[in-house]
Design a protein around this motif. Structure first.
Motif, PDB file in Angstrom:
ATOM      1  N   GLN A   1       0.824  -1.203   0.000  1.00 57.04           N
ATOM      2  CA  GLN A   1       0.000   0.000   0.000  1.00 57.04           C
ATOM      3  C   GLN A   1       0.864   1.261   0.000  1.00 57.04           C
ATOM      4  O   GLN A   1       0.529   2.257  -0.657  1.00 57.04           O
ATOM      5  CB  GLN A   1      -0.936  -0.023   1.209  1.00 57.04           C
ATOM      6  N   ARG A   2       1.956   1.198   0.723  1.00 59.03           N
ATOM      7  CA  ARG A   2       2.879   2.341   0.762  1.00 59.03           C
ATOM      8  C   ARG A   2       3.510   2.563  -0.622  1.00 59.03           C
ATOM      9  O   ARG A   2       3.676   3.707  -1.062  1.00 59.03           O
ATOM     10  CB  ARG A   2       3.938   2.090   1.818  1.00 59.03           C
ATOM     11  N   ASN A   3       3.874   1.484  -1.290  1.00 60.86           N
ATOM     12  CA  ASN A   3       4.453   1.605  -2.628  1.00 60.86           C
ATOM     13  C   ASN A   3       3.442   2.202  -3.612  1.00 60.86           C
ATOM     14  O   ASN A   3       3.805   3.011  -4.471  1.00 60.86           O
ATOM     15  CB  ASN A   3       4.911   0.234  -3.134  1.00 60.86           C
ATOM     16  N   ALA A   4       2.188   1.774  -3.490  1.00 61.02           N
ATOM     17  CA  ALA A   4       1.153   2.338  -4.365  1.00 61.02           C
ATOM     18  C   ALA A   4       1.014   3.844  -4.130  1.00 61.02           C
ATOM     19  O   ALA A   4       0.855   4.629  -5.084  1.00 61.02           O
ATOM     20  CB  ALA A   4      -0.173   1.633  -4.118  1.00 61.02           C
ATOM     21  N   LEU A   5       1.081   4.256  -2.858  1.00 57.56           N
ATOM     22  CA  LEU A   5       0.977   5.679  -2.537  1.00 57.56           C
ATOM     23  C   LEU A   5       2.174   6.458  -3.068  1.00 57.56           C
ATOM     24  O   LEU A   5       2.026   7.584  -3.563  1.00 57.56           O
ATOM     25  CB  LEU A   5       0.867   5.847  -1.024  1.00 57.56           C
ATOM     26  N   LEU A   6       3.368   5.853  -2.999  1.00 56.45           N
ATOM     27  CA  LEU A   6       4.581   6.539  -3.450  1.00 56.45           C
ATOM     28  C   LEU A   6       4.552   6.854  -4.942  1.00 56.45           C
ATOM     29  O   LEU A   6       5.304   7.718  -5.417  1.00 56.45           O
ATOM     30  CB  LEU A   6       5.816   5.687  -3.125  1.00 56.45           C
ATOM     31  N   LYS A   7       3.728   6.194  -5.679  1.00 51.10           N
ATOM     32  CA  LYS A   7       3.622   6.440  -7.120  1.00 51.10           C
ATOM     33  C   LYS A   7       2.628   7.566  -7.441  1.00 51.10           C
ATOM     34  O   LYS A   7       2.493   7.948  -8.611  1.00 51.10           O
ATOM     35  CB  LYS A   7       3.209   5.148  -7.836  1.00 51.10           C
ATOM     36  N   ARG A   8       1.973   8.099  -6.433  1.00 50.91           N
ATOM     37  CA  ARG A   8       0.977   9.146  -6.659  1.00 50.91           C
ATOM     38  C   ARG A   8       1.583  10.533  -6.438  1.00 50.91           C
ATOM     39  O   ARG A   8       2.504  10.698  -5.626  1.00 50.91           O
ATOM     40  CB  ARG A   8      -0.206   8.957  -5.711  1.00 50.91           C
ATOM     41  N   PRO A   9       1.049  11.551  -7.106  1.00 47.98           N
ATOM     42  CA  PRO A   9       1.593  12.913  -6.949  1.00 47.98           C
ATOM     43  C   PRO A   9       1.486  13.433  -5.519  1.00 47.98           C
ATOM     44  O   PRO A   9       2.330  14.231  -5.082  1.00 47.98           O
ATOM     45  CB  PRO A   9       0.729  13.745  -7.911  1.00 47.98           C
ATOM     46  N   GLU A  10       0.456  13.019  -4.785  1.00 48.96           N
ATOM     47  CA  GLU A  10       0.248  13.545  -3.431  1.00 48.96           C
ATOM     48  C   GLU A  10       1.018  12.774  -2.367  1.00 48.96           C
ATOM     49  O   GLU A  10       0.802  12.964  -1.163  1.00 48.96           O
ATOM     50  CB  GLU A  10      -1.238  13.521  -3.088  1.00 48.96           C
ATOM     51  N   ALA A  11       1.947  11.903  -2.777  1.00 48.54           N
ATOM     52  CA  ALA A  11       2.626  11.026  -1.827  1.00 48.54           C
ATOM     53  C   ALA A  11       3.337  11.789  -0.719  1.00 48.54           C
ATOM     54  O   ALA A  11       3.237  11.441   0.461  1.00 48.54           O
ATOM     55  CB  ALA A  11       3.624  10.139  -2.569  1.00 48.54           C
ATOM     56  N   ALA A  12       4.052  12.855  -1.052  1.00 52.05           N
ATOM     57  CA  ALA A  12       4.846  13.572  -0.052  1.00 52.05           C
ATOM     58  C   ALA A  12       3.992  14.097   1.081  1.00 52.05           C
ATOM     59  O   ALA A  12       4.427  14.134   2.247  1.00 52.05           O
ATOM     60  CB  ALA A  12       5.609  14.715  -0.721  1.00 52.05           C
ATOM     61  N   ALA A  13       2.763  14.475   0.775  1.00 49.99           N
ATOM     62  CA  ALA A  13       1.901  15.071   1.794  1.00 49.99           C
ATOM     63  C   ALA A  13       1.198  14.038   2.667  1.00 49.99           C
ATOM     64  O   ALA A  13       0.797  14.345   3.791  1.00 49.99           O
ATOM     65  CB  ALA A  13       0.863  15.967   1.116  1.00 49.99           C
ATOM     66  N   THR A  14       1.030  12.823   2.157  1.00 47.05           N
ATOM     67  CA  THR A  14       0.211  11.836   2.870  1.00 47.05           C
ATOM     68  C   THR A  14       0.993  10.610   3.349  1.00 47.05           C
ATOM     69  O   THR A  14       0.424   9.755   4.021  1.00 47.05           O
ATOM     70  CB  THR A  14      -0.937  11.363   1.962  1.00 47.05           C
ATOM     71  N   LEU A  15       2.267  10.534   3.012  1.00 47.97           N
ATOM     72  CA  LEU A  15       3.042   9.333   3.323  1.00 47.97           C
ATOM     73  C   LEU A  15       3.166   9.089   4.822  1.00 47.97           C
ATOM     74  O   LEU A  15       3.200   7.941   5.273  1.00 47.97           O
ATOM     75  CB  LEU A  15       4.433   9.444   2.689  1.00 47.97           C
ATOM     76  N   ALA A  16       3.237  10.146   5.605  1.00 45.62           N
ATOM     77  CA  ALA A  16       3.438   9.990   7.043  1.00 45.62           C
ATOM     78  C   ALA A  16       2.341   9.158   7.696  1.00 45.62           C
ATOM     79  O   ALA A  16       2.576   8.500   8.720  1.00 45.62           O
ATOM     80  CB  ALA A  16       3.508  11.366   7.706  1.00 45.62           C
ATOM     81  N   ALA A  17       1.164   9.152   7.093  1.00 42.22           N
ATOM     82  CA  ALA A  17       0.062   8.387   7.675  1.00 42.22           C
ATOM     83  C   ALA A  17       0.359   6.887   7.683  1.00 42.22           C
ATOM     84  O   ALA A  17      -0.186   6.153   8.517  1.00 42.22           O
ATOM     85  CB  ALA A  17      -1.221   8.656   6.888  1.00 42.22           C
ATOM     86  N   TRP A  18       1.205   6.413   6.769  1.00 44.57           N
ATOM     87  CA  TRP A  18       1.546   4.996   6.703  1.00 44.57           C
ATOM     88  C   TRP A  18       2.827   4.663   7.452  1.00 44.57           C
ATOM     89  O   TRP A  18       3.086   3.483   7.733  1.00 44.57           O
ATOM     90  CB  TRP A  18       1.698   4.569   5.238  1.00 44.57           C
TER      91      TRP A  18
END
Length: 350
Positions: free
Chosen positions: A157-174
């Motif tokens: 799930q984290r890898n999927a998020l890292l491929k999205r433009p908004e990753a930097a803003a939301t990554l901390a949640a994971w």
């Protein structure tokens, strides 16, 4: 633990529907491609609920859409029936009629498979060595099996998020859940390797008798840094690559003989002996965990082994309450001999 009976339907080329097993060493002899390895894999599946390699689709006979492996296992004072229903891409596990997971089957005692391709554990990619360690730990601890599975889900799930433009803003949640699970996986692996390493070193010294010392260590992708610090330092790289670059899913097992990497510099023979030492350590840890030895499955006892190493394996089989050993010739010390040809298994005089 021991196998009482094995039933199967449409498992690769096997055609014998029912086999009954005794204690001691059963030698299964036949030509190459006769079905010896398939029998070993069916037994391993029945004892552990897991495939020793390949996919479920490859376990089914060509052209078939379903089948099963059913093993009657004696564990302590109890007898259990383990059934694995097979269909392309999936399997259904039951113990005594109740749906379970592979980790639940492993609690019965399990099996250890020794095969020529074990040398690939040493010379192959890190994923194979991680798989060896995590498979063993899952059979030693149901808790680890559940934590490791959840950890890999979080990484996906984290890898999927890292491929999205908004990753930097939301990554901390994971990150919190990743660090919690990753830390537990690291801790259990570390304790396991500390126990496995001396067992493997002792086995290697006995098998090889070459005076060299085998060292086994866990190499962390995070290096010496705590996981949270390594994750913070890797943030820019992760965002650029779109993948989680540190954590237990990137760790490796380092094996060295007298300080020289077996992966990088070891011969095929040294790799084969080192992998055999790992299997002996696996056997010892499972015996320690369950209070009784697991079933020993040796596929092609003569392959790539000199006389000394073959003798060691046969001695180990003789010490186990139950061992099934395959080969093109009858090994010394077998209690009984079966023959296999074109998937059909018969007794020695059958």
């Amino acid at each position: 633990m021991r196998v009482r009976t094995l039933r199967q339907l449409h498992f690769r080329n096997l055609t014998t529907p029912l086999l009954s097993f005794e204690r001691g060493v059963t030698a299964v002899v036949g030509a190459n491609a006769a079905g010896k390895s398939n029998l070993i894999d069916a037994l391993y599946l029945g004892c552990t609920g897991s495939m020793p390699g390949g996919t479920i689709a490859e376990a089914l006979r060509f052209g078939e859409t379903g089948g099963f492996v059913r093993a009657e296992l004696e564990a302590g004072d109890a007898v259990h029936e383990v059934e694995i229903g097979l269909a392309p891409g999936r399997k259904v596990l039951r113990v005594d009629g109740q749906a379970v997971r592979a980790a639940d089957v492993a609690r019965l005692g399990g099996a250890v498979k020794v095969a020529p391709e074990d040398a690939d554990l040493i010379h192959g990619p890190p994923a194979g060595r991680r798989g060896f360690l995590d498979d063993l730990l899952a059979r030693l601890s149901l808790r680890f099996a559940l934590v490791a599975r959840e950890y890999h889900r979080v990484v996906e799930q984290r890898n999927a998020l890292l491929k999205r433009p908004e990753a930097a803003a939301t990554l901390a949640a994971w990150d919190g859940r990743f660090l919690e699970l990753g830390g537990e996986v690291e801790a259990v692996r570390g304790r396991a390797v500390a126990r496995l390493a001396p067992l493997a070193a002792e086995a290697y010294a006995t098998i090889a008798a070459d005076g060299k010392r085998l060292d086994v260590a866990l190499r962390r992708a995070a290096g010496e840094a705590p996981l949270d610090e390594a994750l913070a330092r890797a943030r820019a790289e992760e965002l650029a690559r779109g993948a989680t670059s540190v954590g237990p899913h990137r760790d490796d097992l380092d094996l060295a003989l007298d300080g020289r990497s077996v992966q990088a510099f070891g011969s095929r023979g040294e790799a084969r002996t080192a992998s055999l030492a790992l299997r002996v350590a696996e056997f010892a840890l499972l015996e320690e965990r369950h209070g009784t030895p697991p079933v020993l499955l040796v596929d092609d006892v003569s392959a790539e082994l000199d006389e000394g190493r073959r003798s060691f394996l046969i001695d180990l089989a003789r010490r186990a309450p139950q061992a099934i050993v395959t080969g093109t010739d009858v090994p010394v010390g077998a209690d009984r001999v079966w023959r296999v040809a074109d998937g059909r298994v018969t007794s020695g005089d059958g």
